[in-house]
Write a protein that holds these residues in place. Sequence first.
Motif, PDB file in Angstrom:
ATOM      1  N   THR A  33     -21.296  56.853   5.455  1.00 30.46           N
ATOM      2  CA  THR A  33     -20.946  58.257   5.260  1.00 30.46           C
ATOM      3  C   THR A  33     -19.549  58.387   4.666  1.00 30.46           C
ATOM      4  OG1 THR A  33     -22.351  58.938   7.115  1.00 30.46           O
ATOM      5  CG2 THR A  33     -20.623  60.474   6.423  1.00 30.46           C
ATOM      6  N   LYS A  34     -18.609  57.658   5.239  1.00 29.20           N
ATOM      7  CA  LYS A  34     -17.236  57.687   4.736  1.00 29.20           C
ATOM      8  C   LYS A  34     -17.160  57.142   3.317  1.00 29.20           C
ATOM      9  CE  LYS A  34     -12.744  58.037   4.900  1.00 29.20           C
ATOM     10  NZ  LYS A  34     -12.077  59.368   4.887  1.00 29.20           N
ATOM     11  N   LYS A  37     -18.096  59.436   0.538  1.00 29.13           N
ATOM     12  CA  LYS A  37     -17.176  60.566   0.390  1.00 29.13           C
ATOM     13  C   LYS A  37     -17.749  61.860   0.971  1.00 29.13           C
ATOM     14  CE  LYS A  37     -14.744  58.546  -3.528  1.00 29.13           C
ATOM     15  NZ  LYS A  37     -14.233  58.731  -4.920  1.00 29.13           N
ATOM     16  N   ILE A  38     -18.637  61.706   1.937  1.00 24.57           N
ATOM     17  CA  ILE A  38     -19.112  62.849   2.709  1.00 24.57           C
ATOM     18  C   ILE A  38     -18.032  63.179   3.731  1.00 24.57           C
ATOM     19  CG2 ILE A  38     -20.863  63.625   4.345  1.00 24.57           C
ATOM     20  CD1 ILE A  38     -22.819  61.731   2.871  1.00 24.57           C
ATOM     21  N   LYS A  39     -17.730  64.437   3.901  1.00 25.76           N
ATOM     22  CA  LYS A  39     -16.564  64.821   4.698  1.00 25.76           C
ATOM     23  C   LYS A  39     -16.873  65.168   6.145  1.00 25.76           C
ATOM     24  CE  LYS A  39     -14.007  66.457   0.667  1.00 25.76           C
ATOM     25  NZ  LYS A  39     -13.290  67.603   0.030  1.00 25.76           N
ATOM     26  N   ALA A  40     -18.127  65.502   6.448  1.00 28.03           N
ATOM     27  CA  ALA A  40     -18.448  65.971   7.797  1.00 28.03           C
ATOM     28  C   ALA A  40     -19.716  65.309   8.298  1.00 28.03           C
ATOM     29  CB  ALA A  40     -18.605  67.489   7.812  1.00 28.03           C
ATOM     30  N   LYS A  62     -14.408  59.890  14.265  1.00 29.55           N
ATOM     31  CA  LYS A  62     -13.114  60.531  14.054  1.00 29.55           C
ATOM     32  C   LYS A  62     -12.127  59.575  13.393  1.00 29.55           C
ATOM     33  CE  LYS A  62     -10.720  64.250  14.424  1.00 29.55           C
ATOM     34  NZ  LYS A  62     -11.103  65.410  13.593  1.00 29.55           N
ATOM     35  N   ARG A  64     -12.804  57.404  11.306  1.00 26.76           N
ATOM     36  CA  ARG A  64     -13.191  57.278   9.898  1.00 26.76           C
ATOM     37  C   ARG A  64     -12.738  58.486   9.090  1.00 26.76           C
ATOM     38  NH1 ARG A  64     -13.345  53.368  11.760  1.00 26.76           N
ATOM     39  NH2 ARG A  64     -14.689  51.557  11.594  1.00 26.76           N
ATOM     40  N   GLY A  65     -12.046  59.412   9.753  1.00 33.10           N
ATOM     41  CA  GLY A  65     -11.527  60.573   9.058  1.00 33.10           C
ATOM     42  C   GLY A  65     -12.555  61.655   8.791  1.00 33.10           C
ATOM     43  N   LEU A  66     -13.670  61.623   9.508  1.00 26.58           N
ATOM     44  CA  LEU A  66     -14.721  62.599   9.308  1.00 26.58           C
ATOM     45  C   LEU A  66     -14.482  63.848  10.152  1.00 26.58           C
ATOM     46  CD1 LEU A  66     -17.731  60.118   9.444  1.00 26.58           C
ATOM     47  CD2 LEU A  66     -16.881  61.287   7.394  1.00 26.58           C
ATOM     48  N   TYR A  67     -14.945  64.981   9.656  1.00 25.28           N
ATOM     49  CA  TYR A  67     -14.961  66.215  10.435  1.00 25.28           C
ATOM     50  C   TYR A  67     -16.182  66.136  11.334  1.00 25.28           C
ATOM     51  CZ  TYR A  67     -14.653  71.224  11.490  1.00 25.28           C
ATOM     52  OH  TYR A  67     -14.536  72.427  12.124  1.00 25.28           O
ATOM     53  N   ASP A  89     -14.335  68.188  16.290  1.00 26.63           N
ATOM     54  CA  ASP A  89     -13.654  69.319  15.655  1.00 26.63           C
ATOM     55  C   ASP A  89     -14.349  70.647  15.933  1.00 26.63           C
ATOM     56  OD1 ASP A  89     -11.540  67.940  13.870  1.00 26.63           O
ATOM     57  OD2 ASP A  89     -13.381  66.853  13.398  1.00 26.63           O
TER      58      ASP A  89
END
Length: 245
Positions: A33-34, A37-40, A62, A64-67, A89
């Motif tokens: 997913t990361k 470039k998927i954000k959430a 989290k 991985r910087g994901l929403y 989030d």
Amino acid sequence: TKKCNLKCEFCYHTTSEDIKLSKEQIFSILDNTKQSKIKAVRFTGGEPFIREDLGEILEYAKKRGLYVILNTNGFLINNENINVLENVDLVLFSLHYPERSQLVKEKMDMLKNFNLKIMLATIVHKSNIRNLDFFYNFVFNINQQNFVDWFLLRPIPRSDFDLNKEDVEEVYDKVIKYNKKYHFNTRIANSIPFCAINKELQNVCSGGKYDSGRTRIMVDAEGNYRLDYSLDECFGKIDKLRILD
């Protein structure tokens, strides 16, 4: 997981069997997913809190910087496991029955000091159409800073559980009426087809864009890629294809 602690009459996506992806499979999906470039990412079920490793999974997402979004009925949240939501989030609570509303409010109160947003969603089945004023009044009396929205959802069509034309007309009239009464802008998120009745349904629905396969993709508890929660058709397995394939 598809397993759930409740048995809502309208639900189409749960089972009493413990069907779930392994933690390692989920970590791999989150990595992909990361990389895609998927954000959430949204965790749903079934009921996510059934998993004993939920905290590890949310933390991994989290980091991985994901929403991170979590859907839950709230029944299994307690003082021992609530801290897993520090890596979330947005929490979406199910608010589908009047008799469960007080429990939902209690779980929301437990999160009042958490750095996350809370939303509520209510399925518009026949009983809830009759009780719509109750839900509006309940939401109107929520006084919590991190509560941000409440919306309605059309039930996934089934031969034994769907809305007819009269139901749609009643929903339209009541949403217009209660939005005015309570100064809300509550809408139906998964829009009813605009041709269903001879009224301006766009006034109570959130657009008409069909987002499945466009703005989102689903991985089910058996590792199948799907366009939507309600569709049986799958188009690949996570062990054979990556998301962008």
